[in-house]
Design a protein around this motif. Structure first.
Motif, mmCIF file in Angstrom:
data_model
loop_
_atom_site.group_PDB
_atom_site.id
_atom_site.type_symbol
_atom_site.label_atom_id
_atom_site.label_comp_id
_atom_site.label_asym_id
_atom_site.label_seq_id
_atom_site.Cartn_x
_atom_site.Cartn_y
_atom_site.Cartn_z
ATOM 1 N N ILE A 1 0.970 -1.288 0.057
ATOM 2 C CA ILE A 1 0.008 -0.012 0.098
ATOM 3 C C ILE A 1 0.840 1.314 -0.021
ATOM 4 O O ILE A 1 1.895 1.185 0.592
ATOM 5 C CB ILE A 1 -0.864 0.047 1.368
ATOM 6 N N VAL A 2 0.358 2.176 -0.802
ATOM 7 C CA VAL A 2 1.375 3.418 -1.090
ATOM 8 C C VAL A 2 0.626 4.691 -0.182
ATOM 9 O O VAL A 2 -0.581 4.693 -0.476
ATOM 10 C CB VAL A 2 1.773 3.862 -2.165
ATOM 11 N N CYS A 3 1.640 5.593 0.283
ATOM 12 C CA CYS A 3 1.073 6.628 0.869
ATOM 13 C C CYS A 3 1.888 7.818 0.528
ATOM 14 O O CYS A 3 3.206 7.357 0.236
ATOM 15 C CB CYS A 3 0.970 6.588 2.505
ATOM 16 N N TRP A 4 1.726 8.824 0.683
ATOM 17 C CA TRP A 4 2.537 10.210 0.382
ATOM 18 C C TRP A 4 2.495 11.039 1.457
ATOM 19 O O TRP A 4 1.237 11.169 2.293
ATOM 20 C CB TRP A 4 1.922 11.153 -0.537
ATOM 21 N N TRP A 5 3.856 11.246 1.972
ATOM 22 C CA TRP A 5 3.861 12.078 3.352
ATOM 23 C C TRP A 5 4.543 13.458 2.999
ATOM 24 O O TRP A 5 5.713 13.417 2.124
ATOM 25 C CB TRP A 5 4.895 11.296 4.378
#
Length: 264
Positions: free
Chosen positions: A49-53
């Motif tokens: 799963i990908v997130c952007w921070w």
């Protein structure tokens, strides 16, 4: 034959329900993401799963906002719409989740898989940035994801910011489809109305007065059901242009700047 018919009906209704709920866009999501974002890769249900921070505010104690998008957008679509820039213009950092089956996240979207991915993102945020108050935010379907996560962690979040939320997925669907079809095809709930009253944190709800997808009455009802619900209706705005109104982000900045959520 009856068992076969029942099985086919259940399969059809499940597929139809997903088709009525999830619309991953074809827009490509860059990896790595453009500045100021960093890619965060997590595991949920054995899938990547990908997130952007991103964090433009280095002051200690500033809140971190965990963001969940609508059912027809991915991270790049939200970025291009200016949503992330507006959040980063407030006193908050942001962690934005890409749903399973959207962008470069693996798997397929469902209420269960998205809830699991939201848990993974929340755990990363609390473990990596324990000094930051956590605010949950979502738009449309993402508002339902945010309320569900808040209900599972009522003592670990500080506030909710919801854009054009529905009271439940079924309520939103009944605004467009016959009740009998909704009852047969829609098995997922995202029942925010039954959960939000259990939360003691402040809830800010913003909704376009001319929303043609999710009736504004549902946003008002959700604010009324919350213990500390604050509703702002944005005149002349519809479902897909709410984020274009400066009044939305002025209200969000003010809400996030309150002393409980943004220590000087």
């Amino acid at each position: 034959i009856p068992l076969l018919t029942t099985g086919l009906a259940m399969t059809f209704s499940g597929c139809l329900g997903r088709r009525l709920t999830y619309f991953p866009p074809a827009l490509a999501v860059p990896s790595p993401p453009p500045a100021p974002f960093e890619e965060v890769r997590l595991q949920s249900g054995g899938k990547a799963i990908v997130c952007w921070w991103a964090d433009r505010n280095v002051t200690a104690g500033r809140p971190a906002l965990l963001f969940f998008g609508g059912n027809g957008v991915n991270l790049e679509a939200c970025r291009q719409a200016g949503i992330f820039d507006n959040i980063l213009g407030s006193p908050a950092a942001i962690l934005a989740l890409e749903y399973p089956g959207y962008g470069t996240s693996e798997g397929s979207p469902s209420e269960a898989s998205i809830a699991s991915a939201a848990e993974a993102a929340f755990s990363w945020l609390r473990e990596t940035h324990p000094d930051r108050p956590c605010v949950l935010s979502g738009q449309s379907l993402g508002a339902g994801v945010a309320v569900g996560l808040a209900a599972r962690h009522p003592n670990e979040i500080q506030a909710l910011v919801l854009l054009r939320p529905f009271t439940s997925l079924a309520d939103a669907a009944r605004a467009h489809y016959p009740g009998w079809l909704v009852k047969i095809a829609l098995k997922e709930r995202y029942d925010s109305a039954s959960r939000i009253g259990d939360l003691s944190v402040p809830v800010l709800i913003l909704h376009g007065e001319k929303d043609e997808i999710i009736p504004v009455a549902q946003g008002r009802a959700l604010a009324k059901a919350a213990r500390d619900g604050r509703f702002i209706g944005i005149a002349e705005r519809t479902h897909n242009d709410l984020q274009d109104d400066d009044a939305v982000w002025k209200a969000v900045r003010s809400f996030l700047s309150e002393p409980a959520r943004a220590e000087a």
